[in-house]
Design an enzyme around this catalytic site. Structure first.
Site, PDB file in Angstrom:
ATOM      1  N   GLY A   4      -6.840  19.878  19.877  1.00 54.42           N
ATOM      2  CA  GLY A   4      -6.427  21.265  19.987  1.00 54.42           C
ATOM      3  C   GLY A   4      -7.114  21.927  21.164  1.00 54.42           C
ATOM      4  O   GLY A   4      -7.423  21.283  22.168  1.00 54.42           O
ATOM      5  N   GLY A   5      -7.359  23.201  21.044  1.00 51.80           N
ATOM      6  CA  GLY A   5      -7.987  23.916  22.150  1.00 51.80           C
ATOM      7  C   GLY A   5      -9.504  23.842  22.104  1.00 51.80           C
ATOM      8  O   GLY A   5     -10.177  24.579  22.834  1.00 51.80           O
ATOM      9  N   GLN A  11       0.780  -1.250   0.000  1.00 48.42           N
ATOM     10  CA  GLN A  11       0.000   0.000   0.000  1.00 48.42           C
ATOM     11  C   GLN A  11       0.809   1.297   0.000  1.00 48.42           C
ATOM     12  O   GLN A  11       0.483   2.238  -0.739  1.00 48.42           O
ATOM     13  CB  GLN A  11      -0.955   0.012   1.214  1.00 48.42           C
ATOM     14  N   GLU A  37       1.559  -1.492   8.217  1.00 52.14           N
ATOM     15  CA  GLU A  37       0.742  -0.395   8.742  1.00 52.14           C
ATOM     16  C   GLU A  37       0.736  -0.248  10.266  1.00 52.14           C
ATOM     17  O   GLU A  37       1.172   0.755  10.824  1.00 52.14           O
ATOM     18  CB  GLU A  37      -0.695  -0.602   8.224  1.00 52.14           C
ATOM     19  N   ASP A  60       0.687   3.558   6.021  1.00 51.91           N
ATOM     20  CA  ASP A  60       0.839   3.212   4.611  1.00 51.91           C
ATOM     21  C   ASP A  60       0.573   4.396   3.676  1.00 51.91           C
ATOM     22  O   ASP A  60       1.490   5.026   3.170  1.00 51.91           O
ATOM     23  CB  ASP A  60      -0.108   2.066   4.249  1.00 51.91           C
TER      24      ASP A  60
HETATM   25  N1  CAO Z   1      11.857  -9.584  -9.696  1.00 52.50           N
HETATM   26  C1  CAO Z   1      12.652 -10.323  -8.882  1.00 52.50           C
HETATM   27  N2  CAO Z   1      12.619 -10.219  -7.546  1.00 52.50           N
HETATM   28  C2  CAO Z   1      11.747  -9.341  -7.022  1.00 52.50           C
HETATM   29  C3  CAO Z   1      10.893  -8.555  -7.801  1.00 52.50           C
HETATM   30  C4  CAO Z   1      10.987  -8.701  -9.211  1.00 52.50           C
HETATM   31  N3  CAO Z   1      10.211  -8.004 -10.042  1.00 52.50           N
HETATM   32  N4  CAO Z   1      10.142  -7.781  -6.997  1.00 52.50           N
HETATM   33  C5  CAO Z   1      10.500  -8.098  -5.742  1.00 52.50           C
HETATM   34  N5  CAO Z   1      11.470  -9.018  -5.749  1.00 52.50           N
HETATM   35  C6  CAO Z   1      12.147  -9.633  -4.598  1.00 52.50           C
HETATM   36  C7  CAO Z   1      12.913  -8.627  -3.761  1.00 52.50           C
HETATM   37  O1  CAO Z   1      14.123  -8.314  -4.379  1.00 52.50           O
HETATM   38  C8  CAO Z   1      13.095  -9.437  -2.481  1.00 52.50           C
HETATM   39  O2  CAO Z   1      14.170 -10.346  -2.637  1.00 52.50           O
HETATM   40  P1  CAO Z   1      15.298 -10.595  -1.512  1.00 52.50           P
HETATM   41  O3  CAO Z   1      14.588 -10.878  -0.241  1.00 52.50           O
HETATM   42  O4  CAO Z   1      16.066 -11.746  -2.018  1.00 52.50           O
HETATM   43  O5  CAO Z   1      16.103  -9.356  -1.413  1.00 52.50           O
HETATM   44  C9  CAO Z   1      11.824 -10.280  -2.424  1.00 52.50           C
HETATM   45  O6  CAO Z   1      11.202 -10.128  -3.700  1.00 52.50           O
HETATM   46  C10 CAO Z   1      10.821  -9.899  -1.357  1.00 52.50           C
HETATM   47  O7  CAO Z   1      10.714  -8.488  -1.220  1.00 52.50           O
HETATM   48  P2  CAO Z   1      10.327  -7.875   0.197  1.00 52.50           P
HETATM   49  O8  CAO Z   1      11.294  -8.407   1.222  1.00 52.50           O
HETATM   50  O9  CAO Z   1      10.231  -6.417   0.057  1.00 52.50           O
HETATM   51  O10 CAO Z   1       8.872  -8.488   0.415  1.00 52.50           O
HETATM   52  P3  CAO Z   1       8.241  -9.128   1.728  1.00 52.50           P
HETATM   53  O11 CAO Z   1       6.909  -9.616   1.313  1.00 52.50           O
HETATM   54  O12 CAO Z   1       9.128 -10.112   2.388  1.00 52.50           O
HETATM   55  O13 CAO Z   1       8.070  -7.886   2.718  1.00 52.50           O
HETATM   56  C11 CAO Z   1       7.241  -5.687   3.353  1.00 52.50           C
HETATM   57  C12 CAO Z   1       7.024  -6.970   2.522  1.00 52.50           C
HETATM   58  C13 CAO Z   1       6.173  -4.703   2.984  1.00 52.50           C
HETATM   59  C14 CAO Z   1       7.149  -6.044   4.837  1.00 52.50           C
HETATM   60  C15 CAO Z   1       8.645  -5.142   3.033  1.00 52.50           C
HETATM   61  O14 CAO Z   1       8.755  -4.974   1.661  1.00 52.50           O
HETATM   62  C16 CAO Z   1       8.935  -3.829   3.742  1.00 52.50           C
HETATM   63  O15 CAO Z   1       9.206  -3.788   4.950  1.00 52.50           O
HETATM   64  N6  CAO Z   1       8.912  -2.727   2.982  1.00 52.50           N
HETATM   65  C17 CAO Z   1       9.255  -1.403   3.474  1.00 52.50           C
HETATM   66  C18 CAO Z   1       8.169  -0.869   4.331  1.00 52.50           C
HETATM   67  C19 CAO Z   1       6.860  -0.804   3.611  1.00 52.50           C
HETATM   68  O16 CAO Z   1       6.714  -0.234   2.577  1.00 52.50           O
HETATM   69  N7  CAO Z   1       5.857  -1.382   4.239  1.00 52.50           N
HETATM   70  C20 CAO Z   1       4.502  -1.058   3.847  1.00 52.50           C
HETATM   71  C21 CAO Z   1       3.864  -2.039   3.114  1.00 52.50           C
HETATM   72  S1  CAO Z   1       2.198  -1.557   3.009  1.00 52.50           S
HETATM   73  O17 CAO Z   1       1.527  -2.200   4.387  1.00 52.50           O
END
Ligand code: CAO
Length: 416
Positions: free
Chosen positions: A248-249, A17, A140, A169
């Site tokens: 606020g106030g 998001q 979030e 988010d």
């Molecule tokens: N091609 C190849 N690999 C891809 C890709 C693509 N098009 N798109 C994503 N990937 C890979 C990433 O490189 C990552 O690989 P590695 O772990 O080997 O480095 C993997 O997919 C997973 O990506 P991620 O770690 O970002 O995803 P996740 O589901 O494990 O975590 C989240 C999700 C949201 C917790 C994490 O991305 C995060 O903390 N983001 C920053 C904070 C944020 O934006 N959070 C809000 C989300 S909205 O609630």
């Protein structure tokens, strides 16, 4: 009509998001946003909370309108090559991967700016660079807790509470959009790109500014006179949860209206703003309170504020929330009905202003979404359907100079 951001090319490497909310807004305003998604899978929200089998979920469609979708495996050599071409001719890359993911993919800031010195790389992370929690993945509610919102939301006799609003988010995405536009403006002057980083913790905290104000006031004097704990309750050494008190106030509270016994949203928010006090008294038929020293100033009222709210609830008992507002508006009293999502979805004013819009989607059918909350005198924001996974892959590859045979090879090698 030319849209303000027309010509700005954005590589949208976002998911879930926070990032998608940012790039969606830039797409509404005319940027050419290419969502890069893993082949065969795509953004996880395409499948999360689906209500129609095998069709993109509302979670995805409501955060990715007006974009194009390119499937690309950026961990393959061919995929990296495609991304490099894309970077060379784009203006902004937006990502919200876990900390370090872009680097692990081989796309460090140094590499990206070597490919394109004008590139703006905009990132959302849970915590800012160098923070002792910088390695954490964040969603979030985690951000709402880390940013001070949860400890200050809810009632004093209950646990910390998160808000239904996406403070961690979408709010972070809006901060990032401001950062991107600022960096684009600076690039116009310097010709150079830069990194723009926004953390979810910081973005939540930015909205909790008044609570940091209150912490300092509390430490200075030991109480907060606008909180329900004053003067009858106790204060500790941290800002307490204030229930529905105004930040606020202007003291205020959520008050029951006719039908509250069965309708969970038969309430209004009523504000006793200082300037409106004489009108509040007139509306309630309590003109004697206007001059009475026990009621005439905010500080005099505070020790009996809940008795005053009880009198207002008596007045509200035979009025629906809408009837009450129609009366109170004639007295210029700041107030509003507590609206349910159903009421919001059907609100004629929100439909008319384009804040609630209907979007036709090729597989989901017609759905409602929130349109642009920002209104312009010289721009009509049109919300179009989110792309199907990989819908624009071939079109984008062609635009990058790949011929039919090369495109077929990229598909065969599962790079796109
Ligand atoms: N091609 C190849 N690999 C891809 C890709 C693509 N098009 N798109 C994503 N990937 C890979 C990433 O490189 C990552 O690989 P590695 O772990 O080997 O480095 C993997 O997919 C997973 O990506 P991620 O770690 O970002 O995803 P996740 O589901 O494990 O975590 C989240 C999700 C949201 C917790 C994490 O991305 C995060 O903390 N983001 C920053 C904070 C944020 O934006 N959070 C809000 C989300 S909205 O609630």
């Amino acid at each position: 009509m030319t849209k303000p951001l027309e010509g700005i090319k954005i590589i949208d490497f976002t998911h879930v998001q926070a990032g998608p909310a940012c790039t969606q807004m830039l797409a509404w305003f005319g940027a050419d946003v290419v969502k890069v998604e893993r082949p065969g899978a795509g953004d996880v929200t395409r499948t999360q909370l689906r209500h129609v089998k095998d069709v993109d979920a509302l979670y995805f469609t409501m955060l990715n309108s007006n974009k194009k979708s390119l499937t690309l495996d950026t961990k393959t050599a061919k995929g990296k090559e495609v991304l490099e071409r894309l970077i060379r001719e784009s203006d902004v890359l937006v990502e919200n991967f876990a900390p370090g993911a872009l680097d692990r993919m081989g796309f460090t800031w140094e590499h990206i700016s070597e490919l394109n010195p004008g590139m703006i790389v905009a990132s959302v992370k849970g915590f800012s660079d160098g923070h002792h929690y910088e390695d954490l993945k964040v969603y979030e509610n985690v951000a709402q807790c880390a940013g001070g919102a949860a400890s200050t939301t809810g009632f004093w006799d209950g646990p910390p509470t998160v808000s239904g609003a996406a403070l961690g988010d979408s709010n972070t995405g809006m901060h990032l959009a401001i950062g991107i536009l600022t960096a684009l403006h600076q690039r116009d002057k310097t010709g150079k790109g830069q990194k723009v980083g926004v953390s979810m913790q910081d973005s939540v905290l930015n909205l909790c500014r008044v609570k940091l104000r209150d912490q300092q006031r509390l430490e200075a004097v030991g109480y907060l006179e606008e909180y329900p704990q004053y003067p009858h309750g106790e204060f500790g050494d941290v800002v307490p949860r204030g229930g529905n008190a105004g930040g606020g106030g202007q003291p205020g509270w959520v008050l029951k209206c006719k039908g509250w016994e069965t309708d969970p949203n038969a309430y209004i928010y009523f504000t006793i703003q200082s300037q409106a006090w004489p009108n509040v008294c007139k509306a309630l038929g309590r003109e004697e309170w206007i001059e009475d020293p026990a009621y005439s100033t905010p500080i005099a009222r505070q020790d009996k504020i809940f008795d005053i709210f009880a009198v207002i609830e008596e007045w509200l008992a035979d009025k629906t929330k809408f009837e009450a507002i129609d009366i109170l508006r004639t007295f210029d009293i700041p107030c509003a009905p507590v609206l349910s999502m159903k009421e919001i979805a059907n609100d004629p004013s929100l439909r008319k202003s384009g804040t609630i819009v209907e979007v036709a989607h090729p597989t989901l059918g017609t759905y409602l979404t929130v349109g642009s909350p920002i209104k312009f005198s010289d721009l009509d924001v049109e919300v179009t359907a989110s792309p199907l996974l990989g819908q624009h892959t071939n079109e984008i590859l062609t635009g990058l100079g790949y011929n039919q045979q090369e495109i077929a090879e990229l598909h065969d090698e599962n790079a796109v």
